[in-house]
Design an enzyme around this catalytic site. Sequence first.
Site, PDB file in Angstrom:
ATOM      1  N   HIS A  43       0.850  -1.188   0.000  1.00 29.04           N
ATOM      2  CA  HIS A  43       0.000   0.000   0.000  1.00 29.04           C
ATOM      3  C   HIS A  43       0.886   1.239   0.000  1.00 29.04           C
ATOM      4  CE1 HIS A  43      -3.989   1.888   1.509  1.00 29.04           C
ATOM      5  NE2 HIS A  43      -3.275   2.764   0.852  1.00 29.04           N
ATOM      6  N   GLU A  72      -2.337  -1.424  -3.451  1.00 27.56           N
ATOM      7  CA  GLU A  72      -3.454  -0.685  -2.888  1.00 27.56           C
ATOM      8  C   GLU A  72      -3.127   0.801  -2.897  1.00 27.56           C
ATOM      9  OE1 GLU A  72      -3.744  -2.385   1.035  1.00 27.56           O
ATOM     10  OE2 GLU A  72      -5.102  -3.936   0.295  1.00 27.56           O
ATOM     11  N   HIS A 200      -7.996  -6.218   6.462  1.00 25.17           N
ATOM     12  CA  HIS A 200      -7.729  -5.242   7.537  1.00 25.17           C
ATOM     13  C   HIS A 200      -7.978  -5.848   8.911  1.00 25.17           C
ATOM     14  CE1 HIS A 200      -6.339  -1.235   8.588  1.00 25.17           C
ATOM     15  NE2 HIS A 200      -7.001  -1.462   9.699  1.00 25.17           N
TER      16      HIS A 200
HETATM   17  C1  DXP Z   1      -6.485  -1.297   2.927  1.00 26.16           C
HETATM   18  C2  DXP Z   1      -6.105  -1.895   4.207  1.00 26.16           C
HETATM   19  O1  DXP Z   1      -6.918  -2.177   5.037  1.00 26.16           O
HETATM   20  C3  DXP Z   1      -4.709  -2.213   4.447  1.00 26.16           C
HETATM   21  O2  DXP Z   1      -4.297  -2.976   3.392  1.00 26.16           O
HETATM   22  C4  DXP Z   1      -3.796  -1.049   4.469  1.00 26.16           C
HETATM   23  O3  DXP Z   1      -2.766  -1.308   3.570  1.00 26.16           O
HETATM   24  C5  DXP Z   1      -3.176  -0.878   5.798  1.00 26.16           C
HETATM   25  O4  DXP Z   1      -2.303   0.215   5.657  1.00 26.16           O
HETATM   26  P1  DXP Z   1      -1.132   0.403   6.733  1.00 26.16           P
HETATM   27  O5  DXP Z   1      -0.253  -0.822   6.639  1.00 26.16           O
HETATM   28  O6  DXP Z   1      -0.477   1.671   6.291  1.00 26.16           O
HETATM   29  O7  DXP Z   1      -1.822   0.478   8.072  1.00 26.16           O
HETATM   30  N1  LIG Z   2      -6.106  -4.971   2.444  1.00 28.85           N
HETATM   31  C1  LIG Z   2      -5.708  -5.350   3.789  1.00 28.85           C
HETATM   32  C2  LIG Z   2      -4.226  -5.529   3.841  1.00 28.85           C
HETATM   33  O1  LIG Z   2      -3.559  -5.557   2.821  1.00 28.85           O
HETATM   34  C3  LIG Z   2      -3.566  -5.716   5.137  1.00 28.85           C
HETATM   35  O2  LIG Z   2      -4.275  -5.127   6.193  1.00 28.85           O
HETATM   36  P1  LIG Z   2      -3.666  -5.399   7.656  1.00 28.85           P
HETATM   37  O3  LIG Z   2      -3.628  -6.899   7.835  1.00 28.85           O
HETATM   38  O4  LIG Z   2      -2.293  -4.807   7.671  1.00 28.85           O
HETATM   39  O5  LIG Z   2      -4.630  -4.743   8.601  1.00 28.85           O
END
Ligand code: DXP
Ligand SMILES: NCC(=O)COP(=O)(O)O
Length: 250
Positions: A43, A72, A200
Amino acid sequence: MATLSVNVNKIAVLRNSRGGDEPRVTAAAEAALRAGAGGITVHPRPDQRHIRPQDVRDLAALVAGRAEFNIEGNPFAPARGDYPGLLALVRETRPQQVTLVPDGDGQITSDHGFDLDRDAGRLAPLVAALKATGTRVSLFMDAGAPGIARAAELGADRIELYTGPYAQAHAAGDSAAAVALCRETATEAQAAGLGVNAGHDLSQANLADFLRGVPGVLEVSIGHALVGEALYAGLEPTVRAYLAIIASAR
Ligand SMILES: CC(=O)[C@@H](O)[C@H](O)COP(=O)(O)O
Ligand SMILES: NCC(=O)COP(=O)(O)O
């Protein structure tokens, strides 16, 4: 059976904390793939708090032909410094999937999905541009969000269910309503021809209950909990533990 896509954002957090090259996100991704993960997720954010544009390029090269690469990001966020913007990164690295997430820079993490009543008009041309690169497009959506079918109308292939509220409810020992809401939204999406991903705050503690309660999930992307658990158990054993949970939840 759901694909496990390991999010390596938190490896980059540790790397950036010392200003050097270690730990490498590519080494973590290699270990996750060696353990059997079906994908890698990143992300990249405009403030580059963790994943940087060069990480995206390096991981795209490493994952190519071996597994799914999922990028993402907020498609509305403008380029900043050497962050070229999500569409530019996708055009350059050609991931299998891009997941659009409406995060602002002021957020500590992702905490909500799109409001399609507000965002559909702006999203449609961006979704078309992303699909023109040959990439599957997924929209980050809240469980219970109204008008899920509009995601299909504007060209998305999948939604990603935001599972933060489910995870919180599960930790509180009262997740039945949250699972039911996720199931209803997933069913609505599937009826509209959309695939369903989820992510998430999923963890070894809450993943099986989620997958048993929400049939047909195609991919779970997991990072924060997985990397935290791997600090104690090791990355490959932790990835294998998640794969065993996914297999047992069928
Ligand atoms: C979209 C989502 O829920 C996660 O994939 C996000 O990538 C979390 O981002 P951080 O790792 O910056 O918290
Ligand atoms: N889209 C969710 C992700 O890539 C990871 O979320 P998290 O496990 O770091 O909360």
